[in-house]
Design an enzyme around this catalytic site. Structure first.
Site: not given
Ligand code: BG6
Length: 478
Positions: A46, A143, A172-173, A177, A211, A230, A235, A326
């Site tokens: 935007r 996501k 889904d990242h 990995k 985390e 989340d 994941h 977290k």
């Molecule tokens: C994201 C979550 O998908 O993955 C976050 O929304 C999280 O809350 C993150 O911190 C963790 O990813 P990574 O790659 O740092 O383990």
């Protein structure tokens, strides 16, 4: 090896994810020689800005988030020349014709929707009505893919109106990995593990994604989601699938995704006392979860631990313990496969109880450890001790192991190559929500209050008890 020539449009191109991950990642691929010289990256958002303004924004993002090595690369000016920008109104008509005019024919067209799911339908519709997308184009979505089964179904439906499933790349990242893919290599590339990979030999499996960060500036989103939506629904569920699935007949997108889907469908309902939800408390200068999300009455979990069972031939009787949270003790993601004790100890009591453990570290240091039992050195008789066969990939493979692409870069290159193996299929996402929804509904119905836990800890005591009750214990978070 460069990928095919492409035009990549990033909706939300000025946003947080684009600046932190997508654009620095693309620059890294450029430096690695993987981006064709004519490829175009077009930011669409935007904000009123021209291409030069976008180049400045991307340069600053690379300096801020790319680390010293990346920002000092002399290729940066050349990379910036491949960037363009079009001010685009996702919900109106503004900018779409200009965007269409920027795109070339005869190259791969990919559209990355780095925007909230509320905009997926609008953008997908305009991509077709303004003639930007064709039958060979690819659409990438981030996501959260919905917040429950109903919303995920609606998103799938909206996308399916304009795109075939083979064109849709749901990110889904975690699947990008390096070690996550290594899970498949370890399981299906070695003869050693697979014969033992079942409830006859495996006592239980643990998956920890710990985390140290809190919810940061994402309190508004996070407080409506919590750790289950989340992290677990996507994941951790993906990690569980890769560790538990049957061998696919080939390393092919649908063969792999069919097997993952069967795992999700085999998940039993989870008993209430097998779920532990937690919330971090304030500590010194560090705010509590409720302060972070500015909601003093929040019952959302920043930590969750679960004991799961799969009802299928391979896994009946072997529990899976999952936990994620977290503000925990350390940033550490690890999968541990705990094998059973040998059926009979020929060494008697002196030998003690010993078993093998295979631990796969996803981050921060990618590697694998296999604990094996040996004789304790020295004259003290046949005393046994467990020692790790330790393999940190960086040590074993040298500098090349340090040069692995980050999850996002790898996944974007897979989009351009047209390889969907590491992306979630629509039915997989829906199956995961079908399993998650009733659990969330149940704890909401009984107004479950998350247990407090200290910042920098392993989570609430109850999560430790979840395993202690079964005579087991979590592997230390280091
Ligand atoms: C994201 C979550 O998908 O993955 C976050 O929304 C999280 O809350 C993150 O911190 C963790 O990813 P990574 O790659 O740092 O383990």
């Amino acid at each position: 090896i460069p990928v095919d020539d492409f035009d990549l449009v990033i909706f939300g191109g000025t946003g947080d994810l684009a600046r932190r991950k997508i654009l620095p990642g693309l620059f890294r691929r450029f430096c690695a020689g993987q981006m064709p010289a004519d490829a175009r990256i077009i930011g669409a958002a935007r904000s009123e800005m021209d291409s030069d303004g976008f180049r400045t924004l991307v340069r600053d993002a690379i300096i801020e988030f790319g680390g010293d090595d990346l920002s000092s690369r002399r290729e940066l000016p050349d990379f910036l020349l491949q960037l363009h920008y079009v001010t685009t109104d996702a919900r109106g008509d503004g900018g779409w014709k200009e965007l269409a005019a920027q795109m070339r024919s005869g190259v791969v067209r990919a559209f990355y929707l780095s925007v909230g799911p509320g905009l997926f339908a609008d953008i997908a519709e305009r991509l077709t009505s303004f003639g930007l997308a064709d039958a060979a184009s690819r659409i990438v979505v981030e996501k959260p893919f919905g917040r429950d089964l109903e919303t995920a179904r609606a998103l799938n439906h909206d996308l399916a109106k304009h795109f075939d499933e083979s064109q849709i790349y749901r990110i889904d990242h975690y699947l990008g990995k390096e070690t996550v893919q290594n899970l498949m290599a370890v399981r299906f590339g070695n003869i050693l593990f697979e014969p033992l990979w079942n409830s006859q030999y495996i006592d239980h499996i643990q998956i920890t994604v710990a985390e140290t960060v809190g919810v940061g500036g994402r309190g508004g989103y996070y407080d409506k989601s919590g750790a289950m939506r989340d992290m677990v629904q996507n994941h951790l569920m993906q990690l569980l699938c890769l560790i538990a699935m049957e061998p696919p007949s080939k390393f092919d997108p649908d063969a792999v995704r069919d097997e993952k889907l069967k795992v999700i469908r085999a998940l039993d309902d989870v008993e209430t006392h097998h779920i532990v939800r937690g919330q971090y408390s304030a500590h010194g200068d560090m705010k509590s979860y409720r302060q972070d999300v500015e909601n003093e009455r929040s019952f959302t979990e920043s930590f969750i631990a679960l004991k799961l069972q799969l009802s299928n031939w391979r896994w009946a009787g072997t529990p899976f313990y999952l936990r994620t949270g977290k503000r925990m003790k350390a940033r550490s993601s690890e999968i541990t496969v705990v094998f059973k004790d040998p059926p009979h100890s020929i060494f008697g009591d002196e030998g003690g109880q010993h078993h093998n453990e295979l631990s796969i570290q996803l981050q921060p240091n990618e590697g694998m450890t296999l604990d094996v039992t040996i004789k304790e050195p020295g004259p003290g008789g046949m005393r046994l001790v467990d020692v790790p066969l330790d393999m940190t990939f960086a040590d074993a493979l040298g500098p090349e192991a340090d040069d692995v692409p980050d999850a996002y870069e790898r996944l974007i290159m897979d989009v351009i190559r047209g390889n969907q193996t590491l992306f979630m299929r629509g039915d997989e996402v829906e199956a995961a929500w079908s399993w998650t929804d009733p659990l969330i509904e149940k704890w909401q119905a009984r107004s479950d209050v998350p247990k407090p836990y200290d910042i920098g800890s392993n989570g609430p005591e109850d999560a430790l008890m979840l395993m202690h009750r079964d005579g087991r214990r979590w592997r230390d978070i280091k």
